[in-house]
Structure formats: structure tokens, C-alpha cells
Design a protein around this motif. Structure first.
Motif, short mmCIF file in Angstrom:
data_model
loop_
_atom_site.label_atom_id
_atom_site.label_comp_id
_atom_site.label_asym_id
_atom_site.label_seq_id
_atom_site.Cartn_x
_atom_site.Cartn_y
_atom_site.Cartn_z
N ARG A 1 0.84 -1.22 0.00
CA ARG A 1 0.00 0.00 0.00
C ARG A 1 0.86 1.25 0.00
NH1 ARG A 1 -4.60 -1.42 4.55
NH2 ARG A 1 -5.69 -3.01 3.34
N LYS A 2 1.93 1.23 0.79
CA LYS A 2 2.82 2.39 0.87
C LYS A 2 3.47 2.66 -0.48
CE LYS A 2 6.93 4.04 3.28
NZ LYS A 2 7.95 3.73 4.27
N SER A 3 3.94 1.59 -1.14
CA SER A 3 4.59 1.79 -2.45
C SER A 3 3.59 2.30 -3.48
CB SER A 3 5.23 0.49 -2.92
OG SER A 3 4.26 -0.50 -3.14
N LYS A 4 2.34 1.82 -3.42
CA LYS A 4 1.32 2.33 -4.36
C LYS A 4 1.02 3.80 -4.10
CE LYS A 4 -0.97 -2.05 -5.25
NZ LYS A 4 -2.19 -2.86 -5.05
N LEU A 5 0.95 4.17 -2.83
CA LEU A 5 0.70 5.58 -2.49
C LEU A 5 1.85 6.46 -2.97
CD1 LEU A 5 -0.83 5.49 1.10
CD2 LEU A 5 -1.86 6.45 -0.96
N GLU A 6 3.08 6.00 -2.76
CA GLU A 6 4.24 6.78 -3.20
C GLU A 6 4.26 6.92 -4.70
OE1 GLU A 6 7.57 4.78 -1.48
OE2 GLU A 6 7.25 5.68 0.48
N GLU A 7 3.88 5.87 -5.42
CA GLU A 7 3.83 5.93 -6.89
C GLU A 7 2.76 6.91 -7.36
OE1 GLU A 7 3.32 2.01 -8.46
OE2 GLU A 7 5.25 1.31 -7.69
N SER A 8 1.62 6.90 -6.67
CA SER A 8 0.54 7.79 -7.09
C SER A 8 0.90 9.26 -6.78
CB SER A 8 -0.76 7.41 -6.38
OG SER A 8 -0.67 7.64 -5.00
N HIS A 9 1.65 9.52 -5.71
CA HIS A 9 2.05 10.89 -5.39
C HIS A 9 3.14 11.39 -6.33
CE1 HIS A 9 -0.34 11.68 -1.84
NE2 HIS A 9 -0.08 10.45 -1.42
N LYS A 10 3.95 10.48 -6.85
CA LYS A 10 5.01 10.88 -7.78
C LYS A 10 4.43 11.25 -9.13
CE LYS A 10 8.78 8.27 -5.76
NZ LYS A 10 9.73 7.18 -5.93
N SER A 11 3.31 10.64 -9.48
CA SER A 11 2.72 10.88 -10.81
C SER A 11 2.07 12.22 -10.94
CB SER A 11 1.69 9.82 -11.12
OG SER A 11 2.26 8.56 -11.09
#
Length: 116
Positions: A106-116
Motif C-alpha cells: 500500500r505504501k509503495s502504491k501511495l508513493e507511486e501515485s504521489h510521484k505521478s
């Protein structure tokens, strides 16, 4: 009990090392015999290696299976109360590991979505 299991595993490993050393010694003697007969060196090695590879595949113990057997043996030797506690501890460890993995995903998905 742990010492007994350790000695059992150590004995299996020592026996395996001795078997491998014996096969290497036999390989060396076979190479010498083939050289004395006048066979070409690379051909002699390939014949001996082919024979040993087939034998070694079946003679070497499966270390993962040995570890599982030792774990099962220690479980069998435990009193029922300790065995139950041990099983509960392992279940809890597995749940925690799964939960941590889920949170990391979940953390990695959140970080990916914030980077986009």
C-alpha cells in the motif's frame, strides 16, 4: 534437544563431504587409468564427469528436506502444551509478515501515485 538436532545435521553434512571426497578421489584414479591407457585428456574427463554427474544427483541429500525433517522431529518431541504455543507463535509470525507486506505494498502504491 537443539544440540542433538545440530549433531544430526552435522553428521549428515560430514557424511556428504566424505562421500564427495571419495568420489573425487575415484575420479582422479579413473583419470590416471585413462591417461595410462592413452586416452585423450578432455575425452577422459568428459566420460568420468558424465558418470559422476548421474551418480551425484541421486546420492546428495536434499538439505531442505533434512531441515524440514528436523523441524518435524523437534515438533514431535515437544510436549503438547509447548507444541500448541509454538504453533500459535508461528501463526502470529505469519500473520504479522503478511500484514507488513500488505502495508508495504500500500505504501509503495501511495508513493507511486504521489510521484505521478
Amino acid at each position: 534437544m537443539i544440540l542433538r538436532i545440530y549433531l544430526l545435521v552435522e553428521g549428515v553434512i560430514d557424511r556428504t563431504v566424505a562421500t564427495i571426497a571419495t568420489k573425487k578421489k575415484q575420479k582422479y584414479h579413473d583419470e590416471l587409468k585413462l591417461e595410462l591407457q592413452g586416452a585423450q585428456y578432455p575425452l577422459a574427463i568428459s566420460k568420468v564427469d558424465k558418470q559422476l554427474s548421474d551418480e551425484d544427483y541421486f546420492d546428495l541429500p536434499d538439505y531442505q528436506q533434512i531441515a524440514e525433517d528436523n523441524a518435524n522431529l523437534s515438533m514431535v518431541l515437544m510436549p503438547r502444551k509447548k507444541r500448541g504455543l509454538y504453533k500459535a507463535m508461528k501463526i502470529c509470525q505469519r500473520r504479522n509478515k503478511d500484514r507488513n507486506k500488505l502495508l508495504e505494498d500500500r505504501k509503495s502504491k501511495l508513493e507511486e501515485s504521489h510521484k505521478s
